[in-house]
Design an enzyme around this catalytic site. Structure first.
Site, PDB file in Angstrom:
ATOM      1  N   SER A 221       0.854  -1.188   0.000  1.00 58.37           N
ATOM      2  CA  SER A 221       0.000   0.000   0.000  1.00 58.37           C
ATOM      3  C   SER A 221       0.889   1.237   0.000  1.00 58.37           C
ATOM      4  CB  SER A 221      -0.899   0.008   1.241  1.00 58.37           C
ATOM      5  OG  SER A 221      -0.131   0.390   2.366  1.00 58.37           O
ATOM      6  N   LYS A 222       0.253   2.381   0.009  1.00 63.62           N
ATOM      7  CA  LYS A 222       0.966   3.667  -0.022  1.00 63.62           C
ATOM      8  C   LYS A 222       2.020   3.767   1.089  1.00 63.62           C
ATOM      9  CE  LYS A 222       0.162   6.628  -3.249  1.00 63.62           C
ATOM     10  NZ  LYS A 222       1.394   6.561  -4.020  1.00 63.62           N
TER      11      LYS A 222
END
Ligand code: GLU
Length: 454
Positions: A221-222
């Site tokens: 994820s980010k």
């Protein structure tokens, strides 16, 4: 319909965001399989989410693929015999088959929507090329928290097809032989198999790719830093190395020789396409390791021919505001060759070599104040001796420096280190006499004079 033996694979992104690592990975494995088998790689845009899909994202995804070197044989921009290649342009096809299913009593209308009836007792197991046998009965396709079988919506009330339905119609009509996609779609596959059967179509081969995890073993994820392919480009990674890196997520080529291990991890696109085998893709989650990315990139940077390396580094010098145009390309390329593998990314390489392009960054880094006044006369003598060397080659300069320091019983490093600071403003650099020769007498003199050393 296409020849059954011809491999046709597709990448089917939804244009609702940039090309992220997971998408690039899926596209790449499809490309590898197509190129390995001499088959076709198709780009299909799944833009049925009218609100979130944009033409800009579509373009970004295509640009990202192009950057990675993943060329496609058929697609919205290229055309092909199986178009159109955007789902929003295929609505009549989805309606046609929905009508067929309704006429056959396999689907029904519920308001504006059309639902496919899921019958109990259907074996929808399949042999996944990567995950092996996946055993599922239609009875498992239940409503959440209920025992009731859940029929499959195929056309939504806004008239748009659902993913699970459109993908089946398209993969069949586009004669897709292998569906290679992320493991998050394994749970969709049984529904799709029911639809293939109801429409009387053959089921393609399924190969689901392993999940990609961050170093902390959590789903990517980010939080894990760069997640879009372009972020890697902007950090100075080369497309060849991002390609290489992504290819190693869930696959590795069979070792080519008895001793060949580590070396086998660095390859070109063509080599990867030649060596790729779907049967060697593993289901074990793949961990995205930035250190490995750096290692791979550094290896690719080392292998580049000088002019291509220059083309990689130049934009970063320009971004740093350095007067790149004051120099000949061949001279700049040679400077990077002297860097001999220093710098893991093109950006780092640009930063580590800025002193070749201009003196300004040297001055900004080092003001010379750590050389005391009483050391300067000795240093001036030493540099004067270097300027007297008739032929300026690294070897001749080094021989002179060695002789000069030995004669006086002083340490070479006490003289070479100040020269390194004067020329580069850094503690670490390629051989300082090589740097001096490449910069040339005039430039070396100018820099020494600035610090009161010539
Ligand atoms: N549009 C779907 C996605 O982006 C495609 C999945 C598939 O390959 O079937 O996840």
């Amino acid at each position: 319909m296409a020849d059954k033996d011809i491999v046709r694979v597709r990448f089917a992104p939804s244009p609702t965001g940039a090309l992220h690592i997971g998408g690039g990975h899926t596209a790449l494995f499809n490309w590898l399989w197509a190129r390995h088998t001499g088959g076709k790689f198709i780009l299909r845009i799944e833009d049925t989410d009218l609100v979130r899909s944009t033409k800009e994202y579509e373009q970004t995804i295509m640009d990202g693929m192009t950057w990675l070197g993943l060329d496609w044989d058929e697609g919205p921009d290229k055309g092909g015999d199986y178009g159109p290649y955007r789902q929003s342009e295929r609505l009549d096809l989805y309606r046609k088959y929905a009508r067929q299913l309704m006429d056959e009593g396999k689907a029904y209308r519920d308001g504006e929507a059309v639902l496919f009836k899921v019958e109990p007792g259907q074996d929808v197991s399949f042999d996944d090329k990567v995950y092996g046998r996946v055993e599922v009965m239609s009875d498992a396709l239940k409503e959440r928290d209920s025992d009731k079988l859940k029929d499959i919506v195929i056309i939504k009330s806004d008239g748009m097809p659902t993913y699970n339905y459109a993908v089946v119609v398209d993969d069949h009509l586009m004669a897709i032989s292998h569906v290679i996609r992320g493991e998050d779609h394994i749970s969709n596959t049984p529904k799709q198999i029911l639809l293939y059967r109801a429409l009387g179509w053959d089921v393609p081969v399924f190969a689901h790719l392993p999940m990609i995890l961050g170093k902390d073993k959590k789903k990517l994820s980010k939080r894990h830093g760069a997640t879009s392919v372009y972020e890697y480009r902007d950090m100075g990674y080369m497309p060849d190395s991002v390609f290489n890196f992504l290819a190693l997520l869930g696959w590795s080529p069979q070792s080519r020789g008895e001793s060949g291990q580590a070396g086998d991890e660095i390859f070109t696109r063509d080599e990867a396409a030649r060596l790729f085998e779907l049967s060697r893709v593993t289901r074990k989650p793949a961990v995205l390791d930035p250190d490995k990315m750096n290692f791979i990139n550094q290896e690719h940077l080392k292998r580049l021919d000088p002019m291509t390396r220059l083309a990689m580094v130049r934009p970063f010098w320009e971004e740093m505001g350095l007067p790149v145009r004051n120099h000949e390309d061949a001279w700049l390329a040679e400077a990077l060759t002297l860097m001999a593998g220093r710098g893991r990314t093109a950006r780092e390489m640009a930063e580590f070599s800025d002193y070749f392009v201009a003196f300004e960054p040297v001055k900004a880094r080092w003001d010379g104040s750590d050389i005391s006044e009483d050391r300067k006369p000795g240093l001036r003598e030493f540099f004067a001796a270097l300027f007297n060397v008739p032929e300026w080659t690294p070897d001749a300069l080094e021989a002179c420096a060695r002789a000069w320091t030995e004669e006086r019983g002083v340490k070479m490093k006490d003289y070479a280190m100040p020269l390194r600071f004067v020329l580069t403003g850094m503690k670490v650099s390629p051989g300082i006499f090589e740097v001096a020769v490449h910069l040339g007498r005039d430039e070396v003199k100018r820099r020494l004079e600035h610090y009161g050393l010539a």
